[in-house]
Write a protein that holds these residues in place. Sequence first.
Motif, short mmCIF file in Angstrom:
data_model
loop_
_atom_site.label_atom_id
_atom_site.label_comp_id
_atom_site.label_asym_id
_atom_site.label_seq_id
_atom_site.Cartn_x
_atom_site.Cartn_y
_atom_site.Cartn_z
N ASN A 163 -44.59 14.58 98.36
CA ASN A 163 -43.95 15.14 99.55
C ASN A 163 -44.97 15.47 100.63
N THR A 164 -46.23 15.13 100.39
CA THR A 164 -47.25 15.24 101.43
C THR A 164 -47.41 13.89 102.12
N ILE A 193 -34.86 17.31 97.23
CA ILE A 193 -36.08 17.76 97.90
C ILE A 193 -36.82 16.62 98.60
N PHE A 194 -36.28 15.40 98.60
CA PHE A 194 -36.97 14.29 99.26
C PHE A 194 -36.96 14.50 100.77
N VAL A 195 -37.94 13.91 101.44
CA VAL A 195 -38.01 13.94 102.89
C VAL A 195 -37.21 12.74 103.42
N GLU A 204 -37.25 11.12 109.08
CA GLU A 204 -38.11 12.24 109.45
C GLU A 204 -39.57 11.99 109.10
N VAL A 205 -39.83 10.93 108.36
CA VAL A 205 -41.20 10.62 107.94
C VAL A 205 -42.03 10.21 109.16
N VAL A 206 -43.24 10.69 109.23
CA VAL A 206 -44.17 10.33 110.31
C VAL A 206 -44.98 9.13 109.85
N ASP A 207 -44.64 7.95 110.34
CA ASP A 207 -45.31 6.72 109.90
C ASP A 207 -46.70 6.61 110.52
N GLN A 215 -43.96 17.94 108.81
CA GLN A 215 -44.75 19.10 109.24
C GLN A 215 -46.24 18.77 109.39
N LEU A 216 -46.64 17.59 108.92
CA LEU A 216 -48.02 17.15 109.09
C LEU A 216 -48.22 16.32 110.36
#
Length: 540
Positions: A84-85, A102-104, A108-111, A121-122
């Motif tokens: 999840n990081t 709990i998956f992202v 919403e994932v930052v490619d 959040q990263l």
Amino acid sequence: MGPTNNNKSTRPGERLSDGLAHQQDHSRRNFLRNLGIIGTSGFLLNKIPVNALGMSPLMAALAGADDDRVLVMIRLKGGNDGLNTLIPIHDFGTYQRHRPDIFVPRNEVVDLTSTLGLHPQLAPLRSLWNEGQMRVVQNVGYPGQNLSHFRSSDIWATASDSEEVINSGVLGRYLSIQHPDFLSMPPATPPAIQIGGPGNLLFNNADDFNYAISTENPTQLYQIARTGQLYDVNDVPDCTYGEQLSYLRAVANTTFRYAGVLAQAYDAGENSAEYRNDRLGDQLSLVARMLRGGLGTRFFVVELDGFDTHANQVRDHGYLLQSVAENVTAFFADLKAGAIDDRVLAMTFSEFGRRIFQNGSAGTDHGAAAPLLLFGKGLNGNGMTGGLPDMNDVDNNDNMKFQVDFRNVYATVLSNWLCIDGDLVDNIMGAPFERMSDLGLFCQGTTSTRNRNTTELPFKAYLSGGEVVLEYDLPTSSRVAVHFFDVSGKKLSAPYSGQQLAGGHVQRFALNSVGWASGLYVVSLEVNGKMHSRKLGVFR
């Protein structure tokens, strides 16, 4: 993958095989323990764990080098969940199936690349990635993963094999070899500072004594200098008690002497970046300020606790990752404002990862392999190594198998960033662990030309006739993708992805189809998972 070393006599410091405790009587340390002052993490001063740190072979090697490079180790305490990081977008279906609550979400994932994505959040880290100041090492661990927080933390600190117990840390072994009587001849500047939990063995010597200047509270490093006093080491009784009291006073004097140096650097420095108002922000802002104030310390350990996410992971883990991203980004912006960002390498580490499967409390349990992140200009470009996480090839505990021994990373940083003699590094590590050339680290004047030539791809990006033009040469047949970002790091589009043959290539993208307004943009060429970026200005 580094070797598993079974020769118990090659590593300096006392080895404690089969889990047996060290039984020798060290009268000074016992005296301090009897006074309730010293423990395995050092002695207490004003209820703060504070330890004196002396010269080491590592520091001696650095003193003779051409630069004054700094290593900042960021401990993600509790066992950070790697899946999840860095989201496994290459096998997103399996990831989602094993973590239904709990998956992202994919949108919403930052490619960062076609196979590498960040937790949302990263997102602030994307700017460092685009500037070539971030690398990812996937699947980091060690043989025979121990799922205990305490034991695994000790393994990471001591670089031991999982079946042996060593009571000296990697850097503590440097200190004990070079300067066993550090109290009588302390260096003018503390070579290392540890902020956070006092129990880490990283700076312990073979006698179970922690050399690092250490404090739980970052602001108290400054406060000690304002309230401390020096002690007379000669005005003591002429007896065993007097000898021990003199020793204690000498340790305290060293601490206060360093506190004055810290206060001087603190007063001379400043912070220009905006950190989060949290524990990690306080620690990194203090490190940046003292470095900008001229402090010559070259080792820092900071800590963010809370990564033991057995329950409520979505909320808690996101908050922690946001702290890491915003504070690391602010830290390097601060260093850049002080024109010292090229001196500093930062590296995250955590005792283990988490399980592939979510548990019944919307969290994850202790796992094995996990990613490690590095930041800094010294990386000479961004990239990922260690392979993609494989959620199907698992060990007996249903954990992902490690592919990169963390000791390979340690050895590479010591040799290729801090420029320590290779034989000395092997001696301290206890075995000749493999150096990782794909981390992009090199020592000035030694391997820089070789590494630059092997890691950097000839690549041009420019405007011509209303088009964005990319020109590049591929040494071998490669998987290629093109990514466009704005100057803040926000991804705008990925107009091309495919396999290309070796040789010269030219790609053109019409500005009208790209939709860029006037401003600065980042054009990134991804080749086999490694990103090569160029800035491009559009003025209409």
